[in-house]
Design an enzyme around this catalytic site. Sequence first.
Site, mmCIF file in Angstrom:
data_model
loop_
_atom_site.group_PDB
_atom_site.id
_atom_site.type_symbol
_atom_site.label_atom_id
_atom_site.label_comp_id
_atom_site.label_asym_id
_atom_site.label_seq_id
_atom_site.Cartn_x
_atom_site.Cartn_y
_atom_site.Cartn_z
ATOM 1 N N ASP A 173 38.538 39.339 44.063
ATOM 2 C CA ASP A 173 38.588 40.797 43.713
ATOM 3 C C ASP A 173 39.574 41.469 44.551
ATOM 4 O O ASP A 173 39.209 42.615 44.510
ATOM 5 C CB ASP A 173 37.321 40.949 43.627
ATOM 6 C CG ASP A 173 36.475 41.230 44.861
ATOM 7 O OD1 ASP A 173 37.149 40.574 45.843
ATOM 8 O OD2 ASP A 173 35.294 41.610 45.077
ATOM 9 N N GLU A 174 40.566 40.810 45.389
ATOM 10 C CA GLU A 174 41.287 41.627 45.927
ATOM 11 C C GLU A 174 42.852 41.200 45.771
ATOM 12 O O GLU A 174 43.045 40.057 45.490
ATOM 13 C CB GLU A 174 40.969 41.440 47.562
ATOM 14 C CG GLU A 174 39.736 42.084 47.763
ATOM 15 C CD GLU A 174 39.657 42.217 49.450
ATOM 16 O OE1 GLU A 174 39.843 42.937 49.940
ATOM 17 O OE2 GLU A 174 39.119 41.165 49.875
#
Length: 273
Positions: A5-6
């Site tokens: 998620d980055e």
Amino acid sequence: PLSLDEAYLDVSSSPHCSGSASLIASEIRSKIEQQTGLTASAGIGPNKLVAKIASDWQKPNGQTVVSPGKVLAFMTPLGVERIYGVGKVTAAKMHSLGLRTCADLQQLSKVQLAQHFGNWGEQLYSLCRGIDNRAVSIDGVSKSLSIEDTFAQDLPDLVSCNHEIEVLYSGLLERLDRARQKHKQRQAKLGKPALDLPIKTLVVKMRFSDFATTTAQMAGDKPLLAAYQQLCEKAFKRGNRPVRLLGLGVMYADEASTGQAAIESEQTSLINV
């Protein structure tokens, strides 16, 4: 991509939002919330290290900007755990030496850091000062690929594990095929022969009911089901108790470096979301 998620985004020469990294990050966060209903945090800095730390600064829904002229002041009071590459073992060693903050590390010379931390000491000398010349690359080759599942009910025995191995194996083959096609497309764009990603190692990950985790691996250039079942048995025997997570994966053989030049930190604006 940094994790699930980055991601890093190099906006040094972006025409969007009049070239403002802060406005670009705000727009990205706004669109994430509009499209998914989820909030996101962002860090804006002159390099990967600073942008990543800044992105954690005002979670769960904040944004932090660290300009090039404020990097040293930003880094100095931080705990050594904030530095890229410092895990639990290295942090414990630093603490035993009385090194708890970047300020402490900054008191040591490159020679002293090398004496304590080997070749990495020279890089650590730069990192504790917020200097990080790693470039953001969109053409990097994956080093590994895997699939895993955590079960609602623990798998009681090896027979159950082997059944789930078959299910995971099907999903792994699909992911490998997508990765293969993506790699060939990338090679074609670079004008290189469309060769397959060479596999060198097969891996099984297993987490038991008590959260103890083990991995078993073997050399191999083909992801065969029988090989994964063999690794599953090897891993299961280490704990011989119910299993809550299983994973299958491959590790790719190293390829030659792309030779991309590092971007000078003073000329770069990076966002980590």
